[in-house]
Design a protein around this motif. Sequence first.
Motif, mmCIF file in Angstrom:
data_model
loop_
_atom_site.group_PDB
_atom_site.id
_atom_site.type_symbol
_atom_site.label_atom_id
_atom_site.label_comp_id
_atom_site.label_asym_id
_atom_site.label_seq_id
_atom_site.Cartn_x
_atom_site.Cartn_y
_atom_site.Cartn_z
ATOM 1 N N THR A 683 1.101 -1.457 -0.165
ATOM 2 C CA THR A 683 0.512 0.025 -0.004
ATOM 3 C C THR A 683 0.573 0.984 -0.301
ATOM 4 O OG1 THR A 683 -1.547 -0.981 1.463
ATOM 5 C CG2 THR A 683 -2.229 1.223 1.057
ATOM 6 N N GLU A 684 1.891 1.246 0.844
ATOM 7 C CA GLU A 684 2.506 2.481 0.522
ATOM 8 C C GLU A 684 4.052 2.758 -0.221
ATOM 9 O OE1 GLU A 684 5.357 1.831 4.281
ATOM 10 O OE2 GLU A 684 4.105 1.700 5.931
ATOM 11 N N MET A 685 3.835 1.385 -0.950
ATOM 12 C CA MET A 685 4.594 0.803 -2.163
ATOM 13 C C MET A 685 3.800 2.189 -3.813
ATOM 14 S SD MET A 685 6.650 -1.188 -4.034
ATOM 15 C CE MET A 685 7.402 -1.267 -5.654
ATOM 16 N N GLY A 686 2.201 1.695 -3.821
ATOM 17 C CA GLY A 686 2.116 2.094 -4.697
ATOM 18 C C GLY A 686 1.293 3.341 -4.267
ATOM 19 N N PHE A 687 0.726 4.474 -3.351
ATOM 20 C CA PHE A 687 0.912 5.207 -3.408
ATOM 21 C C PHE A 687 2.530 5.808 -3.825
ATOM 22 C CE2 PHE A 687 1.949 9.202 -0.893
ATOM 23 C CZ PHE A 687 0.599 10.348 -1.172
ATOM 24 N N ALA A 688 2.723 6.005 -2.747
ATOM 25 C CA ALA A 688 4.974 6.780 -3.245
ATOM 26 C C ALA A 688 5.452 6.263 -4.675
ATOM 27 C CB ALA A 688 5.390 5.671 -1.971
ATOM 28 N N VAL A 689 5.074 5.114 -4.638
ATOM 29 C CA VAL A 689 5.554 5.070 -6.776
ATOM 30 C C VAL A 689 5.043 6.146 -7.581
ATOM 31 C CG1 VAL A 689 5.719 3.755 -8.710
ATOM 32 C CG2 VAL A 689 6.400 3.340 -6.452
ATOM 33 N N SER A 690 3.323 5.799 -6.960
ATOM 34 C CA SER A 690 2.337 6.466 -7.935
ATOM 35 C C SER A 690 2.597 8.010 -8.289
ATOM 36 C CB SER A 690 0.400 6.535 -7.575
ATOM 37 O OG SER A 690 0.789 4.824 -7.717
ATOM 38 N N ALA A 691 2.822 8.864 -6.628
ATOM 39 C CA ALA A 691 2.865 10.044 -6.543
ATOM 40 C C ALA A 691 4.482 10.287 -7.055
ATOM 41 C CB ALA A 691 2.976 10.800 -4.910
ATOM 42 N N GLY A 692 5.618 9.441 -6.745
ATOM 43 C CA GLY A 692 6.583 9.889 -7.785
ATOM 44 C C GLY A 692 6.171 10.351 -9.324
ATOM 45 N N ILE A 693 5.538 9.272 -9.436
ATOM 46 C CA ILE A 693 5.395 9.023 -11.455
ATOM 47 C C ILE A 693 4.799 10.465 -11.766
ATOM 48 C CG2 ILE A 693 4.701 8.095 -13.402
ATOM 49 C CD1 ILE A 693 6.835 6.567 -11.802
ATOM 50 N N VAL A 694 3.776 11.121 -11.071
ATOM 51 C CA VAL A 694 2.760 12.178 -11.345
ATOM 52 C C VAL A 694 4.030 13.100 -11.215
ATOM 53 C CG1 VAL A 694 1.080 13.681 -10.739
ATOM 54 C CG2 VAL A 694 0.600 10.502 -10.449
ATOM 55 N N LEU A 695 4.674 13.320 -9.827
ATOM 56 C CA LEU A 695 5.813 14.458 -9.939
ATOM 57 C C LEU A 695 6.668 14.403 -11.315
ATOM 58 C CD1 LEU A 695 6.081 14.276 -5.461
ATOM 59 C CD2 LEU A 695 4.963 15.989 -7.495
ATOM 60 N N SER A 696 7.419 13.119 -11.703
ATOM 61 C CA SER A 696 7.953 12.883 -12.560
ATOM 62 C C SER A 696 7.567 13.764 -13.849
ATOM 63 C CB SER A 696 8.910 11.396 -12.294
ATOM 64 O OG SER A 696 9.313 11.252 -11.364
ATOM 65 N N ALA A 697 6.620 13.316 -14.353
ATOM 66 C CA ALA A 697 6.329 13.332 -15.587
ATOM 67 C C ALA A 697 5.054 14.024 -15.388
ATOM 68 C CB ALA A 697 4.520 12.169 -15.554
ATOM 69 N N PHE A 698 4.448 14.973 -14.723
ATOM 70 C CA PHE A 698 3.517 16.066 -15.363
ATOM 71 C C PHE A 698 4.494 17.552 -14.055
ATOM 72 C CE2 PHE A 698 1.178 12.675 -15.419
ATOM 73 C CZ PHE A 698 -0.165 13.257 -16.407
ATOM 74 N N ILE A 699 5.139 17.559 -13.598
ATOM 75 C CA ILE A 699 5.851 18.451 -12.993
ATOM 76 C C ILE A 699 7.635 18.689 -13.652
ATOM 77 C CG2 ILE A 699 6.618 19.791 -10.892
ATOM 78 C CD1 ILE A 699 3.916 19.346 -9.399
ATOM 79 N N MET A 700 8.394 17.900 -12.750
ATOM 80 C CA MET A 700 9.112 17.201 -13.771
ATOM 81 C C MET A 700 10.021 17.265 -15.345
ATOM 82 S SD MET A 700 12.692 14.609 -12.097
ATOM 83 C CE MET A 700 11.583 13.284 -13.024
ATOM 84 N N SER A 701 9.567 16.775 -15.850
ATOM 85 C CA SER A 701 9.677 16.421 -17.860
ATOM 86 C C SER A 701 8.875 17.005 -17.714
ATOM 87 C CB SER A 701 9.401 14.543 -17.878
ATOM 88 O OG SER A 701 10.554 13.812 -16.824
ATOM 89 N N LEU A 702 7.564 17.588 -17.660
ATOM 90 C CA LEU A 702 7.019 18.327 -18.937
ATOM 91 C C LEU A 702 6.831 19.796 -18.843
ATOM 92 C CD1 LEU A 702 4.799 17.357 -20.643
ATOM 93 C CD2 LEU A 702 3.280 17.865 -18.817
ATOM 94 N N PHE A 703 7.487 20.068 -17.949
ATOM 95 C CA PHE A 703 8.379 21.469 -17.427
ATOM 96 C C PHE A 703 9.193 21.496 -16.684
ATOM 97 C CE2 PHE A 703 2.968 21.149 -16.795
ATOM 98 C CZ PHE A 703 2.841 21.936 -17.268
ATOM 99 N N LEU A 704 10.101 21.146 -15.486
ATOM 100 C CA LEU A 704 11.114 21.804 -14.812
ATOM 101 C C LEU A 704 12.151 21.314 -16.312
ATOM 102 C CD1 LEU A 704 13.004 23.129 -13.028
ATOM 103 C CD2 LEU A 704 12.880 20.263 -12.071
ATOM 104 N N VAL A 705 12.475 20.401 -16.770
ATOM 105 C CA VAL A 705 13.275 19.778 -17.742
ATOM 106 C C VAL A 705 13.161 20.921 -18.984
ATOM 107 C CG1 VAL A 705 14.245 17.920 -19.206
ATOM 108 C CG2 VAL A 705 14.169 17.624 -16.205
ATOM 109 N N PRO A 706 12.172 21.487 -19.642
ATOM 110 C CA PRO A 706 12.008 21.765 -21.214
ATOM 111 C C PRO A 706 12.699 23.417 -20.437
ATOM 112 C CG PRO A 706 10.621 20.118 -20.602
ATOM 113 C CD PRO A 706 11.019 19.909 -19.630
#
Length: 748
Positions: A683-706
Amino acid sequence: MSITTTRCRNRSNERCQEVSVMFSRFGRLIVLNPWKVIAVWLVLLVGSFLAPRLADQVSNDQASFLPSSYESVQAQELAERAFSQGNGASATIVIKRVDTQPLTEGDAARVGELAQALNTAGIERVTSAATGPQAVSPNKQVQLVSIVLSGSPADPKLNDTIVSVRDKTSSMLKGSELSYAVTGDGAFLLDNQEAFDNALLVVSIVTLVLVVGLLLVIYRSPVAALLPVVVVGVVSAVSGAAVALVVRAFGMQVDPSLATILTVVLYGVGTDYIVFLLFRYRERLRAGDSPKDALTAAVSRVGEVIASAAAAIVIAFGALLLALFGGFRSLGPGLAIGVIVMAIAAVTLVPAIVSLIGPKVFWPSKSWQRAPRGSIFQRLGTFTGRRPALVALASGGVLAVLALGVFGLKIDYDQIGQLPKGTESARGLEDIKLGFPAGALNPTTVYVRSDGGQPLDPAALDRFAQSLAQVSGVGSLMPGPTGAPATISPDGTTARINLLLTTSSYSNTALDVAGDDLRRVAHAETPPGTTALVGGVSSLFADIRHANNRDLWVIFPVAGALIAVILGLLLRSLVAPVYLMLAVGLGFVATLGATVLAFQGIGDKQGLSFNLPIILYLFVVAIGTDYNILMIARLREEARAGNDPRTAAALGILHGGPSVAAAGLILAGTFASMLFAQVSFLTEMGFAVSAGIVLSAFIMSLFLVPAVTALLGHTAWWPGHGDRGRPDSVSTEPSSASQVEPVTTPAG
């Protein structure tokens, strides 16, 4: 020109192009020979059914994952030699009255009959069952029946033994005023296995529904939605067989969570790779390419990205081989093998299937025939290109704020707490607390060994036991069968002293006592000519904690450095890998902080599972790097087309944003399926990795890196400057600069 990769006319540029040319040729080979490719995969699929099963290689014994240099392991080995039960499992029947009143003499007699019946029932692996007045709690609320089992806790036959004990107990107490719960090591392992088996079933079903549902929304096509299901099903069988063969060949132990995690990884990563390919295939179809040429171009362009992304994940998982704790070490090769097989399938099996289906892979939707106008990604790209500094500050600020939660991080080693509350083992633990100290079920045992083979002095052992009982955190001595504090082995050279701690055997306080204070006193006060070793569950997890802390400091930097090397080779740059890895590191800390806030802040957990940080690091760093690789490769591609850095950032978001967002949404959804697992760690892993993927895809890769890439401009690609267009090359990619508004305004 039918092939979309750029070819070098100048020999000096040939090395820069050889990878693209290789994937172009490889893609055309796959596209033109689909049936041969599918036939190879069918042979592998059939062969997988003849290979060993991964489930048969699982070990639930945490001690088997520690090196023999640790004291708790040495204590178990000594107990095995001296008492023939060092690694043996145990079970405890916890009995109380249904009406919660104190136990009567008649109740005690009924429990005695139960113990005798278990001794004579002929249940395989039951060595003895004992109870008596000493097994009744001082307040008479609870009576225990202690069962000694032969064999290692990892022995699957013990599961049948626990089932038989539960059945026999149920029949003996039927019709009485007594209730029971069979708990202890053996029962805990059985319930743990059943919990993980149920979790695997639930996670598989939820993952399947989520993947198909999200792909139906994205592509509006049942064919595209079912494609990952077919491919991942094949890959799951083939990779599972491959992992089992490797595990058996090298005599490795496998953590029970591997099968569940591998299923989610294959669905998540596999769907990501398929999405990457289908998005580029659709883009080339819209550009006017024929279906075969469009698919060849997609494999050519995305193949290098998939290979680099898979390499980053494999290296990150492979870094687990450096772990001291075997639970981590066993996950690494298994997950790495699964990702390798999935990456190969993504550039072979998937293109082969799509080659046969053609554009009908998007049926019945017609949206693949036309590019959308005024999309949200076009607007986001234009805004980022115009104001990269603002976007970088805002996106980085979100991650930084979430990262503050990490200062409240606490680590929890309670394996009992991992089980769903409704299991019989968990119920037994709650019942035992009605009359006994928290550490009664799992006493901490100090073993004393004669160094020269001379018999031990019982009087000296009694004095030694009393000194151990004075250690802070030790509640009391647990007398042996003779009533003496020390039980001496038949040959007289080894003794064991059982101690009951004042807190739960898995608490950090208990780990501090068993792994530090108690060991220090035991080593200092041991009788002359003897050696003392501290064993038991608390000692074991104290050593696991030490190994875990060491692994965090070793694996984190090694995995990060190796992934940075992959990025450097892909981009031929020293600058870009640095800020990409800094972004990924910030994303990891932000994810961990968000998880702390969710479970320790909003939730009521005492801490996060001890293996979560390292697993989270590897998933967020490795899989998050996937999106960075896809985005940075697209930014470089747009820059090579002659666009200035800000326009390249706008175009990168326009063209790369949809695939990153879709892949991130799907992958986050697949890991979110673990929230239904009813196992605390999952359960912890499901929440944590889901949150991490959302942050990676929608904040880091989509905005911060460009945004950062736009700010750095040409410097981001130093020293290789792979963003430079080549006047001596011919590109058939359509010009896309017209799809975004000019972004020449200053950042602000």
